[in-house]
Design an enzyme around this catalytic site. Sequence first.
Site, short mmCIF file in Angstrom:
data_model
loop_
_atom_site.label_atom_id
_atom_site.label_comp_id
_atom_site.label_asym_id
_atom_site.label_seq_id
_atom_site.Cartn_x
_atom_site.Cartn_y
_atom_site.Cartn_z
N CYS A 127 41.40 54.14 6.22
CA CYS A 127 42.66 54.87 6.41
C CYS A 127 43.73 54.02 7.09
O CYS A 127 44.22 53.04 6.55
CB CYS A 127 42.38 56.15 7.19
N GLU A 180 37.25 58.20 2.62
CA GLU A 180 37.01 58.41 4.05
C GLU A 180 36.47 59.82 4.31
O GLU A 180 36.95 60.79 3.76
CB GLU A 180 38.34 58.22 4.80
N LYS A 240 34.88 52.68 12.03
CA LYS A 240 36.31 52.38 12.13
C LYS A 240 36.67 51.91 13.54
O LYS A 240 36.29 52.51 14.53
CB LYS A 240 37.11 53.64 11.78
#
Length: 501
Positions: A379, A269, A333
């Site tokens: 994440c 990430e 995301k």
Amino acid sequence: MRILLAIATGVLLAISFPRFYFGWAATFALIPLLFALEQPGNRSSLVSLKVAFRLGYLAGLVFFLLLLYWITFLPQENLTIPYAMFPALLLMTLYLSLYPAVTALTSVWLARRGAPLGLVFACLWTLFEAVRGSGMFGFPWGSLGYALAPYPHLIQFASYSGIWGVSLWLALISGMVHFYLSLPWSSKKVGLLVAMMVVLTIPYAHSRVVLSARQPRAAVRVGLVQPNIGNNKWQKAVRDSVVTVLLEQTKQLADENINHPPDLILWPETAIPARLPREAFYRFRVEDVVTQTNVPLLAGFPDGEPLSEGGYRFTNSAGLFLPNQGMVNRYDKRHLVPFSEFFPLPVLNRLDFGQSNFSSGDKPGVIDNLSQPFGVLICFESIFPGPARELSREGVRYLVNLTNDQWFGDSAAPTQHFYMNVLRAIENRMGLARAANTGISGVIDPYGIVRERSTTFIQARMLVPVELGRELTFYARYGDWILWVTGGLVFVFWGLGRRYL
């Protein structure tokens, strides 16, 4: 005495999770609190609703303070207010403790009307865990079922029930033990003892059958790069060196496996500390290495898209680069971390605590440009069952998790975060590869078994086989059906208690 029992539940819950690895404690962690909810010397009499709430709240305070201590490891250089991590831990704990408090209060209320305390408490614990893990402020970290993530030989039934089924199983063990000890001796206790043994052993027996029947699966070869870059990567003076480390590690990984090259290489990430699609200097360097190695690359990066009305739309993104083609697909995301990646209350956006200002993506992370489509979780997204299930239903064959756990320091958080991915693999019966900036990187097979993992805060690269999913699991098809069953059990136990107890 009641206070000590509530504290005991909080401690037992905390030690059920890594790094303690006392997962067995989760099977009876709720029992002390259940006895605290009864009047001393009179198990048929219950504490007041006010006392029940306080005892549940105390158990939650102890649990979440011990579980989430790592919040205080947040680097101060990321904060505009010094030591803000300490009130952040306190506020988060005060909020999360409301869930066990309401569970205790509601259970006592129902028990006063004839429901068996331990049994309805187990169901309500599971339901309120699910509520805690949903919505804008959802945070399922520390859900009871995750305590068994390091023990996949016990939880293969999660492919049917999902994480909440595992939580319900553990809570029911505590509830049934409490119910058994609360009953006077009679033939009912013999039947209850048999039921307890069945509830305790069936999941283990099922897991043994499933694991013994495993067959080899097709797999893709995925390279993982763990660059171990410090938080100073955002400083312009070191950006070039950060990118150089990533590119060198990627070339070495490809060169070491030139005879059997990876099908895909993963970077963590925000591995590239630059808006990769818009900063040509860094994008060309990445494209050049991808073409040199002739291996597709999934790279994490932040992006900032200029808006026509002025300003930028910032995203936490991952992009797929193909040889000679550049970036051909990307995922932004969707499930952002509240108060870290965005402020959920617009009125608070004027306050600056050092948080990011990301916007959510608008589509699931399906990357279908390669022979085997895969799903991306960035994440925090991997701690929720929903995003991975959605990807499975979209037809992906395996999952990847890109993360940067450097913020957690040398605490239990990277290990806790890593093992939550075990449930995602079992729930969807597909392999999962994970690339983490400072670790833990690794691969989990479709049965939740960790096949390879790195240690934290070292530079590492590895090539791992990631087994492919075959068909939709029961859980992937039908989702959180177990919560409807759990809600129904509350009324069943209530009705049976009123009639027979």
